[in-house]
Motif scaffolding. Structure first.
Motif, short mmCIF file in Angstrom:
data_model
loop_
_atom_site.label_atom_id
_atom_site.label_comp_id
_atom_site.label_asym_id
_atom_site.label_seq_id
_atom_site.Cartn_x
_atom_site.Cartn_y
_atom_site.Cartn_z
N GLY A 9 8.28 -1.46 5.87
CA GLY A 9 8.33 -2.87 5.56
C GLY A 9 7.11 -3.34 4.79
N ILE A 10 7.16 -4.60 4.43
CA ILE A 10 6.05 -5.30 3.80
C ILE A 10 5.81 -6.59 4.57
CG2 ILE A 10 5.24 -6.48 1.71
CD1 ILE A 10 6.84 -4.50 0.07
N THR A 39 9.41 -8.34 5.67
CA THR A 39 10.74 -7.78 5.45
C THR A 39 10.69 -6.34 5.90
OG1 THR A 39 10.19 -7.16 3.17
CG2 THR A 39 11.22 -9.31 3.51
N GLU A 40 11.73 -5.89 6.62
CA GLU A 40 11.67 -4.57 7.23
C GLU A 40 13.04 -3.91 7.27
OE1 GLU A 40 9.15 -3.91 10.85
OE2 GLU A 40 11.11 -3.41 11.75
N TYR A 41 13.07 -2.63 6.95
CA TYR A 41 14.28 -1.80 7.05
C TYR A 41 14.11 -0.77 8.14
CZ TYR A 41 17.32 2.19 6.04
OH TYR A 41 18.21 3.23 6.15
N LEU A 57 0.42 -6.24 3.56
CA LEU A 57 0.44 -4.93 4.20
C LEU A 57 1.77 -4.23 3.90
CD1 LEU A 57 -0.95 -3.09 6.52
CD2 LEU A 57 0.67 -4.26 8.05
N GLY A 58 1.69 -2.95 3.51
CA GLY A 58 2.85 -2.08 3.47
C GLY A 58 2.76 -1.10 4.62
N TYR A 59 3.88 -0.78 5.26
CA TYR A 59 3.79 0.08 6.45
C TYR A 59 5.06 0.90 6.64
CZ TYR A 59 6.63 -3.60 8.67
OH TYR A 59 7.62 -4.50 8.97
N VAL A 60 4.92 1.98 7.40
CA VAL A 60 6.04 2.77 7.90
C VAL A 60 5.98 2.74 9.42
CG1 VAL A 60 6.17 4.26 5.88
CG2 VAL A 60 4.68 4.91 7.78
N LEU A 61 7.14 2.94 10.05
CA LEU A 61 7.18 2.87 11.51
C LEU A 61 8.27 3.78 12.04
CD1 LEU A 61 8.83 -0.50 12.67
CD2 LEU A 61 9.15 0.51 10.43
N GLY A 62 8.20 4.06 13.33
CA GLY A 62 9.19 4.89 13.99
C GLY A 62 9.00 4.85 15.48
N GLY A 63 10.04 5.31 16.22
CA GLY A 63 9.93 5.30 17.67
C GLY A 63 11.27 5.46 18.35
N TYR A 64 11.32 5.00 19.59
CA TYR A 64 12.49 5.14 20.48
C TYR A 64 13.37 3.90 20.38
CZ TYR A 64 15.11 5.22 24.89
OH TYR A 64 16.11 5.19 25.84
N SER A 65 14.70 4.13 20.43
CA SER A 65 15.65 3.02 20.37
C SER A 65 16.71 3.18 21.46
CB SER A 65 16.32 2.98 18.99
OG SER A 65 17.15 1.84 18.85
#
Length: 434
Positions: A173-174, A186-188, A139-147
């Motif tokens: 990430g992948i 693995t995620e950035y 899986l390849g993905y994008v993400l976002g949200g509150y920190s």
């Protein structure tokens, strides 16, 4: 007393990442394809991970045109995650996640017996992600949200306080399945926190809001293992997986982002040591290399060249002074383990060279430039999307040799030096020729 996050601790983190991958996959080395076939990505999961990264603090004021971008720190962290994913089509996924992390990303100052540090202690993120299946198992993905993040100022002078900042994160990430229920990823993430304008007041120093503004950004990379409940309970995607032979020559390119940290030492100034002067930015990269497939393992060599926009900047009214990290190259070797026939987890290490440029706005212009040799270590995940093309997400920690500026300033040797390190992440694609 603050202890600078050393290259040794980063190297230990990189070794731990490789060990995590190997341990999670050990039971599947003999049959890397069949164990992960028919993986169901829908459902609840829990996970844990380790990561490394750097932050940059920008200091400014509403009452003066002077600002510094920035003050840099670096370190490692650990994270726990819980999440839920749902396959909305055979290849697209939507999900939510909540994670908590504890780490030691920090900035330090030692001078004349005084030691001070600013450390990221603990925090959490809550967000959403959208994913696309390159293969049924990857899986390849994008993400976002509150920190949200807690910070702490410590000194050996009996003064200290803590504060918190909130903001947003974005990243990608992948993630790939390695057996019936486990995946690794693995995620950035790039995190940007809101302006903290009342920091002096929270420190007990009477002052109006905006007297000192703190804006913080962070670049982090992690490797994590997730356990998915019910991953074998039907609902798996069944489209065709690309056939890929890892042996051969390739050429590729990547886009990336990251942060730099320059440790400044001025021994004549009461042994002053500041870690460090920070910068951030994006870069582009081209690479060529060769890999050889040994069955469950792949080994190879690679040469790349990059042009970077990572910079540290001091604004002084109508002018500015910059430390730019503009261009460089790497000669690296890597060793990888197949998580399945189409996806490789790997570690890399090798030689790095970087050009630096100290300059000011007109009419001053260029002040000083220099090149520095060093090393890079890191790792990533790479997956085939066709019989000739792969995509991957990769992290590198780079450290360069100490630069002595003393002669340029007419001072005795080792009067003022700088040691630079980078935390960078790149998303790349490669084309294999045979």
């Amino acid at each position: 007393m603050f202890i600078r996050t050393s290259a040794k601790s980063i190297l230990f983190s990189a070794v731990s990442i490789v060990a995590l991958m190997s341990a999670a996959h050990a039971a599947d080395v003999v049959q890397p394809v069949e164990e992960a076939a028919g993986f169901n990505w829908s459902g609840v999961y829990v996970g844990f991970g380790v990561g490394a990264g750097a932050n940059v603090h920008e200091l400014g004021s509403d009452f003066t045109p002077i600002s510094l971008n920035g003050i840099g720190g670096e370190g490692v962290y650990g994270e726990l995650t819980v999440g839920y994913d749902y396959m909305v089509s055979p290849r697209f996924l939507l999900g939510g996640l909540l994670d908590a992390h504890v780490g030691n990303i920090e900035t330090s100052l030692d001078v004349g017996g005084l030691s001070a540090s600013i450390q990221e202690t603990y925090g959490f993120d809550a967000g959403l992600r959208v994913g696309y299946l390159f293969t049924p198992n990857t899986l390849g993905y994008v993400l976002g949200g509150y920190s949200w993040q807690k910070y702490k100022l410590d000194t050996n002078a009996g003064f200290g306080f803590d504060w918190d900042q909130s903001g947003y994160f974005v990243g990608g990430g992948i993630e790939t399945a390695i057996n019936s229920n486990w995946t690794i990823k693995t995620e950035y993430r790039y995190t940007r926190f809101g302006t903290k304008g009342d920091l002096l007041s929270e420190a007990g120093i009477p002052s109006p809001d905006g007297a000192l503004n703190l804006d913080t950004s962070r670049h982090t990379f992690q490797v994590a293992a997730n356990y998915r409940f019910g991953a074998r309970n039907g609902g798996a995607s069944t489209f065709e997986t690309p056939t890929y032979n890892w042996t051969g020559f390739y050429a590729g390119g990547a886009l990336g982002a990251g942060a730099s940290v320059h440790q400044i030492e001025i021994p004549p100034l009461a042994g002053a040591k500041f870690n460090g002067l920070g910068g951030e930015g994006a870069f582009g990269e081209l690479n060529v290399g060769y890999d050889h497939d040994f069955g469950n393992w792949v080994a190879g060599v690679m040469v790349d060249a990059r042009y970077s926009g990572m910079t540290s900047k001091l604004d002084l009214g109508g002018g500015s002074i910059n430390v730019d990290t503009d261009y460089g190259f790497d000669v690296l070797g890597r060793v990888g383990m197949k998580m399945n026939e189409s996806t490789l987890a790997y570690a890399l290490a090798g030689y790095s060279w970087q050009h630096f440029d100290l300059n000011a706005s007109d009419p001053i212009g260029d002040i000083l430039d220099w090149g520095s040799s060093g090393f890079s270590v890191g790792g990533g995940l790479e997956t085939a999307v066709s019989s000739n093309v792969t995509v991957g997400l990769e992290y590198r920690y780079s450290q360069f040799a100490k630069k002595d500026f003393s002669s340029e300033l007419g001072l005795p040797e080792d009067s003022i030096t700088s040691t630079s390190s980078f935390h960078t992440v790149r998303l790349g694609a490669k084309y294999k020729f045979n």
